[in-house]
Design an enzyme around this catalytic site. Sequence first.
Site, short mmCIF file in Angstrom:
data_model
loop_
_atom_site.label_atom_id
_atom_site.label_comp_id
_atom_site.label_asym_id
_atom_site.label_seq_id
_atom_site.Cartn_x
_atom_site.Cartn_y
_atom_site.Cartn_z
N ARG A 274 -38.97 -13.40 2.76
CA ARG A 274 -38.25 -13.99 1.63
C ARG A 274 -38.62 -13.29 0.33
O ARG A 274 -37.76 -13.06 -0.53
CB ARG A 274 -38.55 -15.49 1.56
N GLU A 395 -32.85 -14.82 5.95
CA GLU A 395 -34.26 -15.18 5.77
C GLU A 395 -34.41 -16.66 5.41
O GLU A 395 -35.34 -17.07 4.73
CB GLU A 395 -34.92 -14.32 4.68
#
Length: 412
Positions: A274, A395
């Site tokens: 992320r 993600e």
Amino acid sequence: MAWRGCSRLGAQLRRSPGWLQGLGRRRIVSCIDPSTGLTEEQKEFQKVAFDFAAKEMAPHMAEWDEKETFPVETMRKAAQLGFGGIYVKPDVGGSGLSRLDTSIIFEALSTGCTSTTAYLSIHNMCAWMIDTFGNEEQRHKFCPSLCSMEKLASYCLTEPGSGSDAASLITSAKRKGDTYVLNGSKAFISGGGDTDVYVVMCRTGGSGPKGISCLVLEKGTPGLSFGKKERKVGWNSQPTRAVIFEDCAVPVANRLGAEGQGFGIAMKGLNGGRINIASCSLGAAHASVLLTQDHLSIRKQFGEPLASNQYLRFRLAEMATRLVAARLMVRNAAQALQEEREDAIALCAMAKLFATDECFTICNQALQMHGGYGYLKDYAVQQFMRDIRVHQILEGTNEVMRMIVAKNLLQE
């Protein structure tokens, strides 16, 4: 839509090879300078990344997008600079840098080609997972060739029926002696079919996250096949396919960690992922702000440069403010993750949510401020906008990021 004057203005603004030349060296308005607050060492490898983006990526960015080229040789050149295993330990070929260092590098590289850098970030995440959760034999078997990018890696979590609800995945691995027999399929896999190593989350036990394990599968394994190459809005310099397992025999020796630890391994990989993908968004937004600065200075309307229009000046200021705020949030989360702080998971989610949303807004606004030119594929702003739109989805979707942050706030 009026296209008058396109050829004349196009001669000034049309994208040409090396359009980003010298980004790392050009005079950048101080308030958005990405080197602010960095150490001298960080500034050095940031400059290396900017130079590589300008010389090796930006001149080919449009062509890779149009022809859907997976630029393997360019990525191997990046690996020669240490960008194939940025936060992998040095004893297996990695650079051993921090999460913050990694964010700085991905932001810089993304100014040259966001799509290619995003794949590099996924490859790095896979290499880190093997380095961190693998035993010594696994680390030394897989990591050196991944860090050099002699071999490329793909992360296999999402399935046709389980996206945000990753714990409900159904790809199964049944143990038979010294092997697992793997059956099922994964969807939306970056690099799928063109990569060599697949880090696969599969079910070895009962339902829920505790029944999930992590296997490393190599290309060429009997029973491993791939779906058609997906046609995407952006991210066209990396192939995306379904990965299909039909009675694939995978050695038990290729399991990372113990049985049942796979979901935790996957989530720890995604925390860093992320930050990585948010950093790629920062690079696209930074480049878009610079392109907009240039456009406003060159383009004239009603006898004056667009830069003299107060409304457009205010919008540019807002774009710059969003960029710096997002960068600070990403770097704060990267530091928290490096320090293994208790709030790191929530901060990574916050950074991914904020940066990918805000940076898409910046790129979209940059396109708007280019007017009709922004909608032409000869101009880079439209590609930055297309390439980072998916960052709000992968993600972990930004809706899931909100759930993670709320769970932390409510101490659930």
